[in-house]
Write a protein that holds these residues in place. Structure first.
Motif, short mmCIF file in Angstrom:
data_model
loop_
_atom_site.label_atom_id
_atom_site.label_comp_id
_atom_site.label_asym_id
_atom_site.label_seq_id
_atom_site.Cartn_x
_atom_site.Cartn_y
_atom_site.Cartn_z
N HIS A 172 57.05 -9.33 49.09
CA HIS A 172 55.70 -9.42 50.11
C HIS A 172 54.43 -9.28 49.28
CE1 HIS A 172 58.89 -7.24 52.58
NE2 HIS A 172 59.30 -8.46 52.90
N HIS B 90 59.56 -8.75 60.00
CA HIS B 90 58.58 -8.04 59.34
C HIS B 90 57.89 -6.99 60.08
CE1 HIS B 90 59.48 -11.18 56.54
NE2 HIS B 90 59.53 -10.25 55.74
N ASP C 39 60.35 -5.06 55.72
CA ASP C 39 61.49 -5.83 56.19
C ASP C 39 62.04 -5.15 57.47
OD1 ASP C 39 61.20 -7.72 54.45
OD2 ASP C 39 62.73 -7.06 53.10
N HIS D 62 65.23 -12.49 58.64
CA HIS D 62 64.77 -11.11 58.90
C HIS D 62 63.20 -11.09 59.25
CE1 HIS D 62 63.47 -11.15 54.78
NE2 HIS D 62 62.61 -10.38 55.15
N GLU E 44 58.53 -13.52 49.17
CA GLU E 44 59.57 -12.69 49.10
C GLU E 44 60.77 -13.57 48.75
OE1 GLU E 44 60.49 -10.63 52.66
OE2 GLU E 44 60.60 -12.50 53.98
ZN LIG Z 1 60.95 -9.58 54.01
#
Ligand SMILES: [Zn+2]
Ligand SMILES: [Zn+2]
Length: 146
Positions: free
Chosen positions: A37, A93, A104, A91, A84
């Motif tokens: 990130h 955030h 995450d 996924h 990332e």
């Molecule tokens: Zn992530």
């Protein structure tokens, strides 16, 4: 995933994505793996610790090339773009409203079920972007300064 990737892993990833292996690409890929990130500025800093002569534009160009499968670009509202290496699992955030920290969050119900919209309106959907907003533990613990 999970274990620390090595230079030869990064070479294999680039070849697997049909990307020529270059030193800037290896360095950017390593930086994104080491700093999940991270924004472009942090990635440039990390890459320059290894390749001092690399230009901003070169890093931008590499990031653009890598987002074709090796790197995911996210941009929570009011944030700069972050990158990332965790790709392909859709996924989510969680973002701190106070300091902008990002972490995450796995899909709420398992394996990328969020791709299954109840009504897709005829679109072919390949990604669902969910952002949870809140306050991170550090900010929650910090005494109010404003
Ligand atoms: Zn992530
Ligand atoms: Zn925070």
């Amino acid at each position: 995933m999970g274990s620390v990737a090595t230079a030869s892993d990064f070479e294999r990833m680039l070849r697997g994505a049909n990307l020529r292996v270059t030193r800037p690409r290896l360095a950017v890929l390593a930086a994104v793996h080491a700093h999940p990130h991270a924004d472009t500025h942090s990635i440039i800093g990390a890459v320059r610790s290894e390749l001092p002569a690399v230009s901003h534009q070169a890093v931008y160009d590499v990031l653009r090339a890598l987002t074709a499968g090796l790197v995911r670009r996210i941009q929570p509202s009011s944030s700069v773009a972050r990158y990332e290496a965790r790709v392909g699992d859709n996924h989510h955030h969680v973002v701190c409203r106070s300091c902008g920290a990002i972490a995450d969050v796995d899909c709420a119900v398992g394996n990328a079920p969020c791709l299954t919209a109840t009504g897709d309106q005829g679109f072919s959907i390949d990604e669902a972007e969910v952002t949870y907003w809140g306050v991170c533990p550090e900010c929650a613990a910090a005494p109010a300064t404003r």
